[in-house]
Write a protein that holds these residues in place. Structure first.
Motif, PDB file in Angstrom:
ATOM      1  N   ILE A  87       1.070  -1.253   0.005  1.00  0.00           N
ATOM      2  CA  ILE A  87       0.247  -0.153  -0.048  1.00  0.00           C
ATOM      3  C   ILE A  87       0.772   1.196   0.017  1.00  0.00           C
ATOM      4  N   ASP A  88       1.961   1.321   0.895  1.00  0.00           N
ATOM      5  CA  ASP A  88       2.722   2.432   0.921  1.00  0.00           C
ATOM      6  C   ASP A  88       3.522   2.789  -0.577  1.00  0.00           C
ATOM      7  N   LEU A  89       3.892   1.619  -1.270  1.00  0.00           N
ATOM      8  CA  LEU A  89       4.598   1.941  -2.554  1.00  0.00           C
ATOM      9  C   LEU A  89       3.525   2.288  -3.685  1.00  0.00           C
ATOM     10  N   TYR A  90       2.526   1.741  -3.407  1.00  0.00           N
ATOM     11  CA  TYR A  90       1.279   2.186  -4.487  1.00  0.00           C
ATOM     12  C   TYR A  90       0.889   3.626  -4.151  1.00  0.00           C
ATOM     13  N   SER A  91       0.803   3.884  -2.873  1.00  0.00           N
ATOM     14  CA  SER A  91       0.576   5.476  -2.631  1.00  0.00           C
ATOM     15  C   SER A  91       1.517   6.316  -2.772  1.00  0.00           C
ATOM     16  N   SER A  92       2.700   6.137  -2.451  1.00  0.00           N
ATOM     17  CA  SER A  92       3.906   6.941  -2.630  1.00  0.00           C
ATOM     18  C   SER A  92       5.205   6.332  -3.336  1.00  0.00           C
ATOM     19  N   PRO A  93       5.068   6.062  -4.490  1.00  0.00           N
ATOM     20  CA  PRO A  93       6.169   5.692  -4.948  1.00  0.00           C
ATOM     21  C   PRO A  93       7.214   6.771  -5.191  1.00  0.00           C
ATOM     22  N   LYS A  94       8.518   6.329  -4.682  1.00  0.00           N
ATOM     23  CA  LYS A  94       9.683   7.427  -4.962  1.00  0.00           C
ATOM     24  C   LYS A  94      10.549   7.128  -6.092  1.00  0.00           C
ATOM     25  N   LYS A  95      11.056   6.173  -6.552  1.00  0.00           N
ATOM     26  CA  LYS A  95      11.699   5.790  -7.649  1.00  0.00           C
ATOM     27  C   LYS A  95      11.012   5.746  -8.858  1.00  0.00           C
ATOM     28  N   ARG A  96      11.754   6.233  -9.966  1.00  0.00           N
ATOM     29  CA  ARG A  96      11.181   6.288 -11.287  1.00  0.00           C
ATOM     30  C   ARG A  96      10.613   4.852 -11.905  1.00  0.00           C
ATOM     31  N   THR A  97      11.387   3.809 -11.594  1.00  0.00           N
ATOM     32  CA  THR A  97      10.721   2.613 -11.875  1.00  0.00           C
ATOM     33  C   THR A  97       9.619   2.124 -11.177  1.00  0.00           C
ATOM     34  N   THR A  98       9.581   2.151  -9.740  1.00  0.00           N
ATOM     35  CA  THR A  98       8.333   2.011  -9.072  1.00  0.00           C
ATOM     36  C   THR A  98       7.309   2.940  -9.639  1.00  0.00           C
ATOM     37  N   LYS A  99       7.350   4.184  -9.931  1.00  0.00           N
ATOM     38  CA  LYS A  99       6.331   5.033 -10.587  1.00  0.00           C
ATOM     39  C   LYS A  99       5.722   4.311 -11.715  1.00  0.00           C
ATOM     40  N   LYS A 100       6.537   3.676 -12.613  1.00  0.00           N
ATOM     41  CA  LYS A 100       6.288   3.227 -13.871  1.00  0.00           C
ATOM     42  C   LYS A 100       5.190   1.772 -13.823  1.00  0.00           C
ATOM     43  N   PHE A 101       5.835   1.107 -12.811  1.00  0.00           N
ATOM     44  CA  PHE A 101       5.014  -0.146 -12.610  1.00  0.00           C
ATOM     45  C   PHE A 101       3.659   0.230 -12.002  1.00  0.00           C
ATOM     46  N   VAL A 102       3.657   1.415 -11.098  1.00  0.00           N
ATOM     47  CA  VAL A 102       2.274   1.664 -10.379  1.00  0.00           C
ATOM     48  C   VAL A 102       1.373   2.259 -11.445  1.00  0.00           C
ATOM     49  N   ASN A 103       2.058   3.102 -12.322  1.00  0.00           N
ATOM     50  CA  ASN A 103       1.293   3.890 -13.397  1.00  0.00           C
ATOM     51  C   ASN A 103       0.679   3.027 -14.500  1.00  0.00           C
ATOM     52  N   SER A 104       1.430   1.659 -14.583  1.00  0.00           N
ATOM     53  CA  SER A 104       0.820   0.870 -15.495  1.00  0.00           C
ATOM     54  C   SER A 104      -0.707   0.322 -15.191  1.00  0.00           C
ATOM     55  N   LEU A 105      -0.937   0.442 -13.836  1.00  0.00           N
ATOM     56  CA  LEU A 105      -2.250   0.089 -13.396  1.00  0.00           C
ATOM     57  C   LEU A 105      -3.353   1.282 -13.381  1.00  0.00           C
ATOM     58  N   PHE A 106      -2.537   2.627 -13.503  1.00  0.00           N
ATOM     59  CA  PHE A 106      -3.536   3.792 -13.402  1.00  0.00           C
ATOM     60  C   PHE A 106      -2.928   4.857 -14.547  1.00  0.00           C
ATOM     61  N   PRO A 107      -3.248   4.274 -15.908  1.00  0.00           N
ATOM     62  CA  PRO A 107      -2.493   5.202 -16.926  1.00  0.00           C
ATOM     63  C   PRO A 107      -3.206   6.389 -17.130  1.00  0.00           C
ATOM     64  N   ASN A 108      -2.315   7.590 -17.374  1.00  0.00           N
ATOM     65  CA  ASN A 108      -2.856   8.955 -17.725  1.00  0.00           C
ATOM     66  C   ASN A 108      -2.342   9.175 -19.033  1.00  0.00           C
ATOM     67  N   ASP A 109      -2.959   9.195 -20.013  1.00  0.00           N
ATOM     68  CA  ASP A 109      -2.426   9.455 -21.283  1.00  0.00           C
ATOM     69  C   ASP A 109      -3.090  10.681 -21.859  1.00  0.00           C
ATOM     70  N   LEU A 110      -3.476  11.740 -21.113  1.00  0.00           N
ATOM     71  CA  LEU A 110      -3.750  12.798 -21.741  1.00  0.00           C
ATOM     72  C   LEU A 110      -2.726  13.532 -22.236  1.00  0.00           C
ATOM     73  N   PRO A 111      -2.875  14.354 -23.408  1.00  0.00           N
ATOM     74  CA  PRO A 111      -1.974  14.977 -24.153  1.00  0.00           C
ATOM     75  C   PRO A 111      -1.577  16.293 -23.183  1.00  0.00           C
ATOM     76  N   LYS A 112      -0.439  16.723 -23.558  1.00  0.00           N
ATOM     77  CA  LYS A 112       0.408  17.780 -22.470  1.00  0.00           C
ATOM     78  C   LYS A 112      -0.390  19.268 -22.787  1.00  0.00           C
ATOM     79  N   GLU A 113      -0.753  19.268 -24.162  1.00  0.00           N
ATOM     80  CA  GLU A 113      -1.471  20.374 -24.426  1.00  0.00           C
ATOM     81  C   GLU A 113      -2.903  20.710 -23.716  1.00  0.00           C
TER      82      GLU A 113
END
Length: 341
Positions: free
Chosen positions: A227-253
């Motif tokens: 739960i802690d790693l899902y809630s507050s991932p610190k490292k880029r690789t951890t964030k990438k794993f977590v974000n694979s379950l919660f994708p945010n693909d909205l364009p930057k513009e």
């Protein structure tokens, strides 16, 4: 139950080039828990799990299982200790010319279990994995999931305190994977067996693990409660794993245009906070409009966990009040940085 102390492992290629697979890895697996190790290909996961029972002997560091250092054991002592450490593999490792019964009975016989005890154990553990009607079937007649269940029954038949899982579900389809994970969870809860598993699949961690370590380039870069790693991932690789379950693909513009009219926030819901209609209350309580941009709610081992990205439109004073309200309701709120989206 399992302590890895500054484990390093170096291999040498055919050209005598040095390859370091593990670099001073330390972690502790508590008795009765399910501990996951996740990482991408080449992270060192398989080498790490094979060091636990010394199928791979560490170049340096120590492995302690149930209070005893494996590295300092004689061959005979190590052989006996390994009987207390079951292991299941991605490729099942079943004897193709032996029946299901024989695949479990032969290893028992080789480790000195009496001929009277062997049938009882085979029957017991085939029933536990749901294959009591497959005694005389050969592996070639089984599905992938059934083969893995035979492998699990074989590992359990030695009645170990520890079970190691080396990518045991990665060769299976999603439905079969879920059934095998349910079986591992059942084994952990009913028998109290400590499980250390490695995987590259985040949903495996999500479904059954209590704690997790993230590996990259032979090192553990982050570890803690799931739960802690899902809630507050610190490292880029951890964030990438977590974000694979919660994708945010909205364009930057689009995000840049929205941010001019109010903050874009990431909201994390854990446990009971995932069931509260906190976001829907914002427009009723404050002079703001709340629009969900992306999100998902998943079930962790014991608790629901949700993550939403939303745009809160309104004057600064009102949006500040709205964000404060969300935090009071137990929602973790972080402002989304455009360059990370």
């Amino acid at each position: 139950m399992i302590q890895l102390k500054e484990i390093s492992k170096t291999f040498y290629s055919k050209k005598n080039e040095e390859v370091t697979a593990l670099k001073g890895v330390s972690l502790e697996v508590k008795q009765g828990e399910i501990f996951g190790v996740i990482g991408y290909s080449g992270a060192g996961k398989s080498t790490l799990v094979r060091c636990v029972n010394l199928l791979e002997k560490p170049t340096s560091g120590d492995v302690v299982v149930n209070g005893a250092s494996l590295k300092n054991m004689s061959k005979n002592e190590l052989r006996k200790s390994r009987q207390n450490i079951g292991m299941i593999f991605q490729g099942f490792n079943l004897l193709k010319t032996a029946t299901v019964y024989e695949n479990i009975a032969i290893p028992l016989k080789l480790t000195g279990i009496s001929s009277k005890e062997i049938p009882t154990r085979v029957e017991k553990y085939l029933a536990i994995v749901g294959l009591e009607d497959k005694h005389h079937v050969y592996p070639g007649q089984l599905s992938g999931g059934q083969k893995q269940r035979v492998a699990i029954a074989r590992a359990l038949s030695h009645e170990p305190d520890v079970l190691l899982s080396d990518e045991a579900t990665s060769a299976l389809d999603p439905e079969t994977t879920h059934s095998i994970l349910d079986l591992l969870l059942k084994i952990n809860r009913e028998f109290g067996i400590t499980i250390l598993l490695i995987t590259h699949e985040m949903h495996v961690i999500q479904k059954i693990c209590d704690r997790v370590a993230v590996m990259e380039n032979g090192e553990v870069i982050e570890q803690g409660n799931v739960i802690d790693l899902y809630s507050s991932p610190k490292k880029r690789t951890t964030k990438k794993f977590v974000n694979s379950l919660f994708p945010n693909d909205l364009p930057k513009e689009i995000l840049e245009q929205l941010k001019k009219r109010g903050p874009i926030i990431s909201m994390t819901f854990v446990g009971t906070s995932a069931d509260k209609p906190a976001l829907s209350q914002l427009s009723k309580k404050f002079d703001v409009d709340a629009n969900i941009l992306s999100g998902n709610i998943v079930q962790l081992k014991d608790k629901p966990f949700g993550k939403l990205v939303a745009h809160i439109q309104g004057e600064t004073e009102e949006t500040d009040k709205a964000l404060h309200y969300l935090k009071e309701e137990g929602v973790q709120v972080d402002e989304v940085e455009i360059n990370e989206s």
